[in-house]
Scaffold this active site. Structure first.
Site, mmCIF file in Angstrom:
data_model
loop_
_atom_site.group_PDB
_atom_site.id
_atom_site.type_symbol
_atom_site.label_atom_id
_atom_site.label_comp_id
_atom_site.label_asym_id
_atom_site.label_seq_id
_atom_site.Cartn_x
_atom_site.Cartn_y
_atom_site.Cartn_z
ATOM 1 C CB SER A 133 -0.879 0.025 1.248
ATOM 2 O OG SER A 133 -1.513 1.292 1.373
ATOM 3 C CE1 TYR A 146 -4.114 -1.839 5.326
ATOM 4 C CE2 TYR A 146 -2.993 0.173 4.696
ATOM 5 C CZ TYR A 146 -3.727 -0.940 4.351
ATOM 6 O OH TYR A 146 -4.065 -1.166 3.030
HETATM 7 N N1 LIG Z 1 -8.807 -0.238 -1.074
HETATM 8 C C1 LIG Z 1 -7.735 0.484 -0.928
HETATM 9 O O1 LIG Z 1 -7.779 1.728 -1.026
HETATM 10 C C2 LIG Z 1 -6.393 -0.186 -0.684
HETATM 11 C C3 LIG Z 1 -5.248 0.624 -0.741
HETATM 12 C C4 LIG Z 1 -4.015 0.051 -0.514
HETATM 13 C C5 LIG Z 1 -3.908 -1.306 -0.248
HETATM 14 N N2 LIG Z 1 -5.034 -2.063 -0.179
HETATM 15 C C6 LIG Z 1 -4.855 -3.486 0.109
HETATM 16 O O2 LIG Z 1 -5.483 -4.233 -0.902
HETATM 17 C C7 LIG Z 1 -5.817 -5.529 -0.391
HETATM 18 C C8 LIG Z 1 -7.258 -5.832 -0.749
HETATM 19 O O3 LIG Z 1 -8.086 -4.903 -0.112
HETATM 20 P P1 LIG Z 1 -9.495 -4.409 -0.718
HETATM 21 O O4 LIG Z 1 -9.464 -2.945 -0.752
HETATM 22 O O5 LIG Z 1 -9.816 -5.179 -1.940
HETATM 23 O O6 LIG Z 1 -10.447 -4.814 0.511
HETATM 24 P P2 LIG Z 1 -11.722 -5.769 0.600
HETATM 25 O O7 LIG Z 1 -12.163 -5.650 2.019
HETATM 26 O O8 LIG Z 1 -12.690 -5.447 -0.476
HETATM 27 O O9 LIG Z 1 -11.121 -7.224 0.333
HETATM 28 C C9 LIG Z 1 -10.211 -7.824 1.239
HETATM 29 C C10 LIG Z 1 -10.494 -9.311 1.311
HETATM 30 O O10 LIG Z 1 -9.495 -9.923 2.161
HETATM 31 C C11 LIG Z 1 -10.152 -10.871 2.983
HETATM 32 N N3 LIG Z 1 -9.377 -11.119 4.208
HETATM 33 C C12 LIG Z 1 -9.136 -10.263 5.236
HETATM 34 N N4 LIG Z 1 -8.417 -10.870 6.195
HETATM 35 C C13 LIG Z 1 -8.200 -12.147 5.757
HETATM 36 C C14 LIG Z 1 -7.524 -13.266 6.315
HETATM 37 N N5 LIG Z 1 -6.924 -13.217 7.524
HETATM 38 N N6 LIG Z 1 -7.465 -14.407 5.582
HETATM 39 C C15 LIG Z 1 -8.073 -14.483 4.377
HETATM 40 N N7 LIG Z 1 -8.758 -13.463 3.818
HETATM 41 C C16 LIG Z 1 -8.814 -12.307 4.515
HETATM 42 C C17 LIG Z 1 -11.510 -10.257 3.276
HETATM 43 O O11 LIG Z 1 -12.447 -11.237 3.700
HETATM 44 C C18 LIG Z 1 -11.874 -9.633 1.919
HETATM 45 O O12 LIG Z 1 -12.569 -10.535 1.090
HETATM 46 C C19 LIG Z 1 -5.527 -5.477 1.110
HETATM 47 O O13 LIG Z 1 -4.285 -6.075 1.368
HETATM 48 C C20 LIG Z 1 -5.473 -3.991 1.399
HETATM 49 O O14 LIG Z 1 -4.705 -3.700 2.534
HETATM 50 C C21 LIG Z 1 -6.273 -1.531 -0.394
#
Ligand SMILES: NC(=O)c1ccc[n+]([C@@H]2O[C@H](COP(=O)([O-])OP(=O)(O)OC[C@H]3O[C@@H](n4cnc5c(N)ncnc54)[C@H](O)[C@@H]3O)[C@@H](O)[C@H]2O)c1
Length: 283
Positions: A133, A146
């Protein structure tokens, strides 16, 4: 193998990978959404395995399931994540801190460890992509635990890439900026949009597909010589350093002057006021 593939970025990645002809296993903690994704996408090339990426036994089982179903592993997208511990640093419980690290860093470590064992045994290389991220690149983009965990993911990407290069296993990371998934929106669509309006240079909201596109590049032959790198996909958010300068420049006082500022050197600044009509090209 796509962890966190039941939602957001992971789900977009699953769709792109299926469209590109891959056979995909979604591993996610959320079994209900996993079942919905299977139903929704209805592909014979798709499987779901309920997994907590922070649990080593479950991670081993998830890879075992993938090999059992599809015969081999080629690509791991280590993407599962959540917000984790929030609040002032003086109030954060150590349990919450540790749990954040268990999932965000521990999950990535366990994924790399067991994928690498499989890929090395298969003997013909492989591809690992971790979701980090922009929060891992400095302060101001996420809560403390985080951000620190995502910084660790960026570093682990480098060390693992160096260690696994001899086996032709490429390890890269993606740093998403603000991507409009539930993780970011968190039930407040307007608030989520407002929060980036004044900071992100690119006018469109980041979508899960933008990250899935970067993933496809990192899993393709077009990135064959690329390993140990972090690809930032953020609509210019970090390039603008939180858009602090641009926000100031849009203030009339700054946008109508030109020159050189010498800071605290003792030199006087050399500044001239711009003719605003000339600046717009009208004379
Ligand atoms: N959305 C953003 O702005 C953003 C920005 C930077 C990084 N990220 C990263 O992107 C990745 C995906 O996030 P997203 O935005 O799609 O969120 P999201 O909540 O839509 O999807 C995340 C998924 O991960 C699953 N998950 C969480 N903990 C888990 C575990 N211990 N074991 C298995 N599955 C687990 C959740 O059930 C969910 O389905 C994450 O690593 C997040 O930190 C997101």
């Amino acid at each position: 193998m796509v962890t966190g593939g039941a939602s957001g970025i992971g789900l977009a990645a699953v769709e792109r990978l299926l469209a590109a002809g891959a056979r995909v296993v979604v591993a996610d903690l959320n079994e209900k959404r996993g079942a919905e994704v299977l139903r929704q996408l209805g592909s014979e090339n798709l499987r779901f395995v309920a997994t907590d990426v922070a649990d080593e036994t479950q991670v081993e089982r998830m890879f075992g399931y993938a090999v059992d179903q599809f015969g081999r592993l080629d690509i791991l997208f280590n993407n599962a994540g959540l917000g984790g511990a929030v609040g002032p640093i003086t109030e954060i419980g150590y349990d919450n801190w540790r749990r954040t690290f268990d999932i965000l860093v521990g999950g990535v470590f366990l994924g790399i460890k067991h994928a690498a064992r499989l890929l090395i045994a298969q003997g013909d290389g492989g591809i690992i992509v971790n979701t980090a991220s922009i929060a891992g690149t400095g302060a101001g983009f996420g809560p403390q635990a985080y951000s620190a965990a995502k910084a660790a993911v960026i570093n682990l990407t480098e060390t693992a890439a160096v260690e696994l290069a001899a086996h032709r296993i490429r390890v890269n990371a993606i740093c998403p900026g603000v991507i409009f998934t539930q993780l970011w929106i968190a039930g407040d669509e307007d608030g989520a949009a407002d929060a980036i309006r004044n900071f992100q240079p690119w006018p469109d909201q980041g979508q899960p597909g933008d990250i899935a596109d970067a993933l496809l590049f990192l899993t393709s032959k077009q990135s064959a010589f690329m390993t140990g790198q972090t690809l930032t996909v953020d609509g210019g958010l970090t390039a603008a350093h939180g858009n602090f300068f641009q926000a100031r420049a849009s203030n009339r006082a700054l946008s109508t002057i030109s020159g050189f500022t010498y800071g605290t050197t003792g030199h006087p600044n050399i500044i001239k006021r711009l003719d605003t009509t000339a600046a717009t090209g009208n004379g």
